[in-house]
Design an enzyme around this catalytic site. Structure first.
Site: not given
Ligand code: MV4
Length: 456
Positions: A164, A208, A237, A292
């Site tokens: 999150g 994603h 989301k 989940r």
């Molecule tokens: C990342 C990323 C870019 N590079 N990790 C956001 C929530 C957390 N679960 C992990 N996230 C991210 N990890 C790396 N190495 C970008 C995000 C991210 C993101 C990921 C999925 C959906 C929306 C997002 C929004 C901002 C950043």
């Protein structure tokens, strides 16, 4: 099979679980807080137990109250839904001790995958593609700096207990690393009671993509394809779909094979989701596993025809999976829009009484909701009041169905995200399937002061 299931949740997901139980001929027990006395999940359950005051910490997160309710009513299983206690290894352990079946993975698997650094290690060993990063938590500035210099900037600091976006920091230069490391650790400690963080390579504007799996207690694991969830705002989301507009049959098969092997490697049972980031070249990197049922599970149900909640219940009861991988087919395209009780411009919550409620049905439309005319949207809980899910022969038909459904939705008395959902699906980039986690920022740049406040 179970005779009676207690549903440790509220809102649309509690109703969704009641639907599955009724179709399976299983009795249901609703638990509810004082704020939810008049909710539909209470009305439609066979029995109901009040478990405390409105605040979640006093009711839907109260393990002793929930276990007591299960014992009093003689429930043989608990379905935790999503959110609340759905990823609580503690609840799963207490259930085990009380001889109540927890509808989810074993507590040890929940614990392993809940620790993102341990999960990464286990998944790397199982052959899941991974972004380069620290091998476990980083406990010092020197360690973090040396990892960052090894893999190259930008890097991202993430909380081991995270998810999150809390306790997360993007680091673009060595100079800013010490400060960002400290703030990430402090934020993680405050949010999760665990200040451990790890470092990995930062990917700009990824997609994603997540894969749904099911595993039974006989060693069988199948995947049900992917969902694309790139349309998010502040890690919430907004719109999800299946299939992803950019995943070919061949890639689905390959990634599906990877997640099935990974799930087998940790003896995963019940429903689970493997989350990935995908770069512009179509390369996948493991992010985390959610142990989940997810909010967006309906888009998978719509394209596969598989009822995920019924499968979860059958698996927990010890049955073998009712389908083999070769029986899983993907038909058409499904999109889900979340309807939140919030101001579509400021995103401020908008609780209150819904005075008018009309959501059209018609071919290919499914509405998962607890809302109805004259119902109250409580300020105590999540602002999501409904999910509109459509299915079409292809993505264009699904988009057309979503547009006409949103256009003909009437909700009065509170503000909702319907206008925002409509704006997004009418965007040329959305229609062309050009999605990324940066979509919302490009589409709705934050006001300057809001951006400053957020990074403070
Ligand atoms: C990342 C990323 C870019 N590079 N990790 C956001 C929530 C957390 N679960 C992990 N996230 C991210 N990890 C790396 N190495 C970008 C995000 C991210 C993101 C990921 C999925 C959906 C929306 C997002 C929004 C901002 C950043």
């Amino acid at each position: 099979m179970f005779k009676k299931i207690l549903i440790a949740n509220r809102g649309e997901i509690a109703l969704r679980i009641i639907h599955a139980c009724r179709e399976l001929g299983i009795k249901t027990v609703a638990v509810y807080s004082e704020a939810d006395e008049n909710s539909l999940h209470v009305r439609f359950a066979d029995e109901d137990v009040c478990i405390g005051p409105p605040r979640s910490a006093d009711s839907y997160l109260n393990v002793p109250a929930i276990i007591s309710a299960a014992e009093i009513t003689g429930a043989d299983a608990i379905h935790p839904g999503y959110g609340f206690l759905s990823e609580s290894a503690y609840l799963a352990e207490v259930c085990e001790a009380c001889h109540i079946r927890f509808i989810g993975p074993d507590p040890s698997v929940i614990k392993l995958l809940g620790d993102k650094a341990r999960a990464k290690k286990a998944m790397k060993k199982a052959g899941v593609p991974m972004l380069p990063g620290s091998d476990g938590p980083v406990d010092s500035e020197a360690k973090a700096l040396s990892v960052a210099k090894d893999i190259g900037f930008p890097v991202i600091i993430k909380a081991v207990a995270g998810g999150g976006g809390r306790g997360m920091r993007i680091v673009r230069t060595a100079a800013e690393l010490p400060n960002l490391l400290r703030t990430a650790q402090r934020e993680a400690e405050a949010a999760f009671g665990n200040g451990d963080v790890y470092v990995e390579k930062y990917l700009e504007n990824p997609r994603h993509i997540e894969f749904q799996i099911l595993g039974d207690h006989h060693g069988n694991v199948i995947h049900l394809g992917e969902r694309e969830c790139s349309i998010q705002r502040r890690h919430q989301k907004l719109i999800e779909e299946s299939p992803s507009p950019v995943i070919s049959e061949k890639v689905r098969r390959k990634m599906g094979g990877v997640v099935v092997d990974a799930a087998k490697a940790v003896q995963y049972t019940n429903a689970g989701t493997f989350e990935f980031l995908m770069d512009g070249e179509g390369r996948f990197y493991y992010m985390e596993t959610n142990t989940r049922l997810q909010v967006e599970h309906p888009v998978t149900e719509m394209v596969t025809g598989i009822d995920l909640v019924k499968e979860q219940i059958r698996i927990a009861a010890g049955h073998k999976l009712s389908i083999k991988q070769s029986d899983v087919t993907f038909t058409g395209h499904s999109i889900e829009c979340r309807i939140n009780a919030e101001d579509p411009d400021t995103f401020a919550p908008s609780p209150g009484v819904i005075h008018a409620w009309s959501v059209p049905g018609g071919p290919g439309v499914r509405v998962d909701t607890f809302a109805h005319a004259e119902c109250t949207v409580s300020p105590y809980y999540d602002s999501m009041i409904a999910k509109i899910i459509v299915h079409g022969r292809d993505r264009a038909e699904a988009i057309a169905r979503m547009r006409r459904t949103l256009e003909m939705t009437v909700i009065e008395g509170i503000k909702t995200s319907v206008p925002l959902d409509l704006k997004i699906i009418n965007e040329p980039d959305f229609q062309a399937g050009r999605l990324s986690t940066g979509f919302m920022d490009r589409f709705m740049p934050k006001p300057k002061d809001a951006k400053l406040a957020e990074s403070a």
